[in-house]
Design a protein around this motif. Structure first.
Motif, PDB file in Angstrom:
ATOM      1  N   VAL A  12       0.841  -1.198   0.000  1.00 31.79           N
ATOM      2  CA  VAL A  12       0.000   0.000   0.000  1.00 31.79           C
ATOM      3  C   VAL A  12       0.873   1.244   0.000  1.00 31.79           C
ATOM      4  N   LEU A  13       0.367   2.285  -0.635  1.00 31.03           N
ATOM      5  CA  LEU A  13       1.112   3.540  -0.738  1.00 31.03           C
ATOM      6  C   LEU A  13       0.889   4.429   0.487  1.00 31.03           C
ATOM      7  N   ASP A  14      -0.334   4.490   0.992  1.00 31.97           N
ATOM      8  CA  ASP A  14      -0.674   5.334   2.140  1.00 31.97           C
ATOM      9  C   ASP A  14      -1.261   4.420   3.216  1.00 31.97           C
ATOM     10  N   LEU A  15      -0.443   4.028   4.172  1.00 31.93           N
ATOM     11  CA  LEU A  15      -0.840   3.048   5.179  1.00 31.93           C
ATOM     12  C   LEU A  15      -2.048   3.515   5.987  1.00 31.93           C
ATOM     13  N   ASP A  16      -2.042   4.755   6.446  1.00 35.90           N
ATOM     14  CA  ASP A  16      -3.166   5.242   7.257  1.00 35.90           C
ATOM     15  C   ASP A  16      -4.475   5.229   6.472  1.00 35.90           C
ATOM     16  N   LYS A  17      -4.422   5.647   5.225  1.00 33.95           N
ATOM     17  CA  LYS A  17      -5.618   5.639   4.377  1.00 33.95           C
ATOM     18  C   LYS A  17      -6.136   4.211   4.189  1.00 33.95           C
ATOM     19  N   SER A  18      -5.226   3.265   3.970  1.00 27.26           N
ATOM     20  CA  SER A  18      -5.617   1.864   3.797  1.00 27.26           C
ATOM     21  C   SER A  18      -6.193   1.286   5.081  1.00 27.26           C
ATOM     22  N   LEU A  19      -5.590   1.606   6.222  1.00 26.93           N
ATOM     23  CA  LEU A  19      -6.114   1.115   7.498  1.00 26.93           C
ATOM     24  C   LEU A  19      -7.535   1.628   7.732  1.00 26.93           C
ATOM     25  N   ARG A  20      -7.771   2.903   7.448  1.00 26.79           N
ATOM     26  CA  ARG A  20      -9.120   3.470   7.601  1.00 26.79           C
ATOM     27  C   ARG A  20     -10.101   2.775   6.663  1.00 26.79           C
ATOM     28  N   PHE A  21      -9.694   2.557   5.399  1.00 26.98           N
ATOM     29  CA  PHE A  21     -10.572   1.913   4.423  1.00 26.98           C
ATOM     30  C   PHE A  21     -10.959   0.508   4.882  1.00 26.98           C
ATOM     31  N   TYR A  22      -9.985  -0.319   5.244  1.00 26.44           N
ATOM     32  CA  TYR A  22     -10.288  -1.706   5.601  1.00 26.44           C
ATOM     33  C   TYR A  22     -11.106  -1.805   6.884  1.00 26.44           C
ATOM     34  N   LYS A  23     -10.920  -0.855   7.788  1.00 21.63           N
ATOM     35  CA  LYS A  23     -11.756  -0.848   8.996  1.00 21.63           C
ATOM     36  C   LYS A  23     -13.190  -0.448   8.648  1.00 21.63           C
ATOM     37  N   GLU A  24     -13.339   0.648   7.884  1.00 22.15           N
ATOM     38  CA  GLU A  24     -14.685   1.125   7.545  1.00 22.15           C
ATOM     39  C   GLU A  24     -15.417   0.168   6.613  1.00 22.15           C
ATOM     40  N   ALA A  25     -14.749  -0.302   5.575  1.00 23.02           N
ATOM     41  CA  ALA A  25     -15.408  -1.111   4.549  1.00 23.02           C
ATOM     42  C   ALA A  25     -15.654  -2.551   4.988  1.00 23.02           C
ATOM     43  N   LEU A  26     -14.724  -3.127   5.762  1.00 21.36           N
ATOM     44  CA  LEU A  26     -14.812  -4.554   6.063  1.00 21.36           C
ATOM     45  C   LEU A  26     -14.691  -4.892   7.547  1.00 21.36           C
ATOM     46  N   GLY A  27     -14.496  -3.900   8.391  1.00 20.07           N
ATOM     47  CA  GLY A  27     -14.393  -4.152   9.826  1.00 20.07           C
ATOM     48  C   GLY A  27     -13.094  -4.820  10.245  1.00 20.07           C
ATOM     49  N   LEU A  28     -12.065  -4.764   9.392  1.00 18.42           N
ATOM     50  CA  LEU A  28     -10.791  -5.387   9.740  1.00 18.42           C
ATOM     51  C   LEU A  28     -10.024  -4.497  10.710  1.00 18.42           C
ATOM     52  N   VAL A  29      -9.395  -5.114  11.701  1.00 18.19           N
ATOM     53  CA  VAL A  29      -8.639  -4.371  12.699  1.00 18.19           C
ATOM     54  C   VAL A  29      -7.207  -4.891  12.772  1.00 18.19           C
ATOM     55  N   GLU A  30      -6.341  -4.019  13.221  1.00 19.44           N
ATOM     56  CA  GLU A  30      -4.923  -4.376  13.342  1.00 19.44           C
ATOM     57  C   GLU A  30      -4.745  -5.456  14.408  1.00 19.44           C
ATOM     58  N   VAL A  31      -4.051  -6.521  14.020  1.00 16.70           N
ATOM     59  CA  VAL A  31      -3.771  -7.634  14.920  1.00 16.70           C
ATOM     60  C   VAL A  31      -2.328  -7.548  15.426  1.00 16.70           C
ATOM     61  N   LYS A  32      -1.418  -7.207  14.521  1.00 13.43           N
ATOM     62  CA  LYS A  32      -0.023  -7.015  14.924  1.00 13.43           C
ATOM     63  C   LYS A  32       0.667  -6.138  13.901  1.00 13.43           C
ATOM     64  N   ARG A  33       1.828  -5.625  14.311  1.00 15.49           N
ATOM     65  CA  ARG A  33       2.582  -4.687  13.475  1.00 15.49           C
ATOM     66  C   ARG A  33       4.067  -4.957  13.659  1.00 15.49           C
ATOM     67  N   HIS A  34       4.808  -4.827  12.571  1.00 19.53           N
ATOM     68  CA  HIS A  34       6.264  -4.952  12.630  1.00 19.53           C
ATOM     69  C   HIS A  34       6.886  -3.730  11.981  1.00 19.53           C
ATOM     70  N   VAL A  35       7.751  -3.035  12.743  1.00 18.72           N
ATOM     71  CA  VAL A  35       8.472  -1.871  12.236  1.00 18.72           C
ATOM     72  C   VAL A  35       9.948  -2.087  12.542  1.00 18.72           C
ATOM     73  N   PRO A  36      10.796  -2.214  11.502  1.00 20.99           N
ATOM     74  CA  PRO A  36      12.219  -2.390  11.764  1.00 20.99           C
ATOM     75  C   PRO A  36      12.828  -1.108  12.343  1.00 20.99           C
ATOM     76  N   GLU A  37      13.982  -1.240  12.965  1.00 21.57           N
ATOM     77  CA  GLU A  37      14.629  -0.080  13.586  1.00 21.57           C
ATOM     78  C   GLU A  37      14.876   1.052  12.603  1.00 21.57           C
ATOM     79  N   ASP A  38      15.202   0.720  11.354  1.00 24.12           N
ATOM     80  CA  ASP A  38      15.510   1.774  10.380  1.00 24.12           C
ATOM     81  C   ASP A  38      14.260   2.406   9.775  1.00 24.12           C
ATOM     82  N   GLY A  39      13.080   1.884  10.073  1.00 26.22           N
ATOM     83  CA  GLY A  39      11.832   2.455   9.601  1.00 26.22           C
ATOM     84  C   GLY A  39      11.614   2.371   8.102  1.00 26.22           C
ATOM     85  N   SER A  40      12.322   1.493   7.434  1.00 21.85           N
ATOM     86  CA  SER A  40      12.253   1.412   5.970  1.00 21.85           C
ATOM     87  C   SER A  40      10.950   0.797   5.465  1.00 21.85           C
TER      88      SER A  40
END
Length: 124
Positions: A12-40
């Motif tokens: 996805v290009l815009d993570l926040d926009k995609s998270l909002r879409f999947y929550k609103e459209a399909l009720g999907l919620v974040e289960v887990k997240r992985h962010v490396p130290e370098d934030g890449s």
């Protein structure tokens, strides 16, 4: 050997926009997240709260152009007990991109133009 589904991934290009879409459209919620130290990159796993299957959203820090989805001949699918209500919601959101009334299904597209099939429960 024994295999079972774990997750599907889309970039996805815009993570926040995609998270909002999947929550609103399909009720999907974040289960887990992985962010490396370098934030890449960021991996966010979404779940429906009922099945173990997850949708993994991958965001790449250095990506600036929309993804080329080719002919977009792939999709993920969700079924719902409230098909008519879902259809109304998605119509109001303006995200229905294709309807097949003969088959009794329709598709919505997400912010990156991935197609998501919506099926009435028991359709399979």
């Amino acid at each position: 050997m024994d295999f079972k589904f774990a997750h599907n991934n889309i970039n996805v290009l815009d993570l926040d926009k995609s998270l909002r879409f999947y929550k609103e459209a399909l009720g999907l919620v974040e289960v887990k997240r992985h962010v490396p130290e370098d934030g890449s990159f960021i991996l966010v796993y979404l779940g429906d709260g009922r099945t173990p299957h997850m949708l993994e959203l991958t965001w790449l820090r250095d990506r600036t152009e929309p993804y080329n989805l080719g002919e977009n001949e792939f999709h993920i699918a969700f079924e719902t007990e409230n098909f008519d209500e879902a259809y109304k919601k998605h119509k109001e959101m303006g995200c229905i991109c294709y309807e097949n009334q003969d088959m009794g299904i329709y598709f919505i597209n997400d912010p990156d133009n991935y197609w998501v099939e919506i099926l009435p429960a028991g359709h399979m």
